[in-house]
Scaffold this active site. Structure first.
Site, PDB file in Angstrom:
ATOM      1  N   GLY A 189      41.976 104.174  29.718  1.00 33.53           N
ATOM      2  CA  GLY A 189      42.058 103.448  30.985  1.00 33.53           C
ATOM      3  C   GLY A 189      40.848 102.551  31.214  1.00 33.53           C
ATOM      4  O   GLY A 189      40.963 101.467  31.801  1.00 33.53           O
ATOM      5  N   ASP A 190      39.679 102.975  30.753  1.00 33.07           N
ATOM      6  CA  ASP A 190      38.463 102.153  30.928  1.00 33.07           C
ATOM      7  C   ASP A 190      38.494 100.932  30.010  1.00 33.07           C
ATOM      8  O   ASP A 190      38.105  99.833  30.407  1.00 33.07           O
ATOM      9  CB  ASP A 190      37.205 102.991  30.658  1.00 33.07           C
ATOM     10  CG  ASP A 190      37.015 104.069  31.719  1.00 33.07           C
ATOM     11  OD1 ASP A 190      37.531 103.894  32.843  1.00 33.07           O
ATOM     12  OD2 ASP A 190      36.360 105.090  31.422  1.00 33.07           O
ATOM     13  N   ALA A 245      39.005 107.425  27.762  1.00 30.23           N
ATOM     14  CA  ALA A 245      38.538 106.036  27.911  1.00 30.23           C
ATOM     15  C   ALA A 245      39.600 104.976  27.666  1.00 30.23           C
ATOM     16  O   ALA A 245      39.301 103.784  27.698  1.00 30.23           O
ATOM     17  CB  ALA A 245      37.310 105.754  27.050  1.00 30.23           C
TER      18      ALA A 245
HETATM   19  P1  ADP Z   1      44.181 106.538  31.579  1.00 32.81           P
HETATM   20  O1  ADP Z   1      43.215 106.659  30.443  1.00 32.81           O
HETATM   21  O2  ADP Z   1      43.589 105.930  32.813  1.00 32.81           O
HETATM   22  O3  ADP Z   1      44.975 107.784  31.831  1.00 32.81           O
HETATM   23  P2  ADP Z   1      46.452 105.494  30.101  1.00 32.81           P
HETATM   24  O4  ADP Z   1      46.412 106.738  29.281  1.00 32.81           O
HETATM   25  O5  ADP Z   1      47.720 105.186  30.819  1.00 32.81           O
HETATM   26  O6  ADP Z   1      45.239 105.400  31.129  1.00 32.81           O
HETATM   27  O7  ADP Z   1      46.118 104.296  29.078  1.00 32.81           O
HETATM   28  C1  ADP Z   1      45.890 102.964  29.491  1.00 32.81           C
HETATM   29  C2  ADP Z   1      46.612 102.026  28.545  1.00 32.81           C
HETATM   30  O8  ADP Z   1      46.108 102.234  27.199  1.00 32.81           O
HETATM   31  C3  ADP Z   1      48.107 102.251  28.462  1.00 32.81           C
HETATM   32  O9  ADP Z   1      48.798 101.464  29.432  1.00 32.81           O
HETATM   33  C4  ADP Z   1      48.427 101.785  27.045  1.00 32.81           C
HETATM   34  O10 ADP Z   1      48.577 100.381  27.016  1.00 32.81           O
HETATM   35  C5  ADP Z   1      47.171 102.158  26.267  1.00 32.81           C
HETATM   36  N1  ADP Z   1      47.385 103.479  25.639  1.00 32.81           N
HETATM   37  C6  ADP Z   1      46.994 104.697  26.094  1.00 32.81           C
HETATM   38  N2  ADP Z   1      47.409 105.697  25.285  1.00 32.81           N
HETATM   39  C7  ADP Z   1      48.085 105.092  24.274  1.00 32.81           C
HETATM   40  C8  ADP Z   1      48.765 105.566  23.094  1.00 32.81           C
HETATM   41  N3  ADP Z   1      48.835 106.878  22.800  1.00 32.81           N
HETATM   42  N4  ADP Z   1      49.333 104.638  22.282  1.00 32.81           N
HETATM   43  C9  ADP Z   1      49.265 103.319  22.561  1.00 32.81           C
HETATM   44  N5  ADP Z   1      48.646 102.808  23.652  1.00 32.81           N
HETATM   45  C10 ADP Z   1      48.066 103.675  24.499  1.00 32.81           C
END
Ligand code: ADP
Length: 345
Positions: free
Chosen positions: A269-270, A267
């Site tokens: 990304g959501d 979640a």
């Molecule tokens: P998805 O869930 O669609 O794969 P991401 O994993 O790229 O999307 O996460 C979306 C955004 O959430 C990232 O661009 C970042 O800003 C934040 N995020 C995700 N994982 C982390 C993490 N481990 N630490 C800090 N921020 C995170």
């Protein structure tokens, strides 16, 4: 950096048009927790089970509502036992359900299995979600666009309906945001991209759609340009703990992630999409909205689960404020700031 998005946003009277329309999926998420995942053909005993509202559409709608936006979700729910669960979940978070359609049969289900290390596998059965129709979307956009600023869409509902929604939204002056997740199995029609203001793929989705292997900032910029060449106004590639890269016709900007300890990355990304939409709907700049979206994504990974891990606005504001003061403190001691954005031509 000003750009086409900021120009389009400036054309919106945010005092009257500040709603977020989410076109997307709704599921009941059945999650089992066990020390390990079963082998093929094996039955094991688990330790716990949860049953909560899910689906990318519903999650993004809840995230935007927790960001204090006025949200309407356009989607389909079945007439089975899960109907009450998902409707109650949406109502609890003040997500507008005027444009949900009840369809005879089953509600969509996501069956998620998680082991002690956080490893998981998921089977999504779309059911009612695949009955979302262009007529339903047309009625919703006609009714809601005069009081809305942003449309959020994803790909857990039929792609042709998403395309119609984006076209209609664009024509009605909305800022359209497409999270192309899950990565489409067949290529989307090239004309889709011209109806998308901001596309927000993660690394895997960007790689699968563009054919460019996205592994770092430079390859993310290349993939971002691929989307721009096909007509999107901006591409915002999310790179999990490596942050995000925004690519527009003016160049690219790299946003560092907020430093957190991740326990469950579902979640993120959501949360990101919901806060991005809410910020833009309030009339905030693209940069401010991306920064809040990243704080929301970071908070979501610090908690277990999907919709339960979506943060509230006060928490996101607090994390942003903490990062600002940490960056001011480190700037004083001439250390690199933890969330300094790097602009690239
Ligand atoms: P998805 O869930 O669609 O794969 P991401 O994993 O790229 O999307 O996460 C979306 C955004 O959430 C990232 O661009 C970042 O800003 C934040 N995020 C995700 N994982 C982390 C993490 N481990 N630490 C800090 N921020 C995170």
């Amino acid at each position: 950096m000003t750009n086409f998005i900021n120009e389009r946003a400036a054309a919106i009277d945010h005092a009257h048009r500040n709603g977020v329309i989410v076109v997307g999926s709704i599921t009941a998420d059945v999650t089992t927790f066990s020390s390990r995942l079963p082998q093929r053909g094996e039955t094991i005993l688990g330790d716990d089970v949860t049953l909560v509202l899910g689906g990318k559409g519903a999650n993004q709608a809840v995230a935007a509502a927790r960001a204090e936006a006025r949200v309407q979700l356009v989607g389909c729910v079945g007439t089975d036992a899960f109907q009450t669960l998902v409707l109650d979940g949406l109502r609890d978070d003040s997500v507008g359900i005027d444009h949900l359609r009840l369809v005879t049969g089953a509600t969509g289900v996501a069956h998620i299995r998680v082991d002690d290390t956080g490893e998981n596998d998921i089977v999504i059965v779309p059911k009612a979600n695949f009955l979302l129709s262009s007529e339903q979307v047309t009625t919703a956009v006609n009714e809601l666009a005069p009081t809305s600023a942003v449309m959020l869409a994803q790909l857990e509902v039929p792609a042709d309906v998403v395309f119609d929604a984006l076209q209609l939204g664009r024509a009605a002056g909305l800022i359209t945001v497409l999270d192309p997740a899950p990565a489409p199995v067949t290529a989307l029609a090239d004309e889709v991209w011209a109806s998308v203001d901001i596309v927000t793929p993660n690394e895997t989705e960007a790689t699968s759609i563009t054919g460019i292997s996205v592994t770092d900032v430079d390859s993310a910029i290349d993939a971002g340009r691929w989307f721009l060449e096909r007509g999107t106004s901006a591409a915002l590639i999310t790179l999990a703990s490596a942050g995000a890269v925004l690519v527009t016709s003016e160049g690219s900007v790299t946003f560092a992630a907020f430093p957190v300890t991740a326990v469950d990355t579902t979640a993120a990304g959501d949360a990101f999409a919901g806060y991005l939409g809410a910020g833009l709907a309030r009339g905030e700049s693209l940069h401010t909205s991306v920064s809040a979206a990243m704080a929301a994504g970071a908070l979501a990974v610090t908690r277990r689960g999907a919709s339960p891990s979506l943060p509230y606005r006060a928490e996101v504001d607090q994390l942003s404020a903490n990062a600002l003061s940490a960056s001011a403190a480190s700037a004083k001691s001439e250390e690199p700031a933890p969330n300094q954005n790097e602009a690239r031509a």
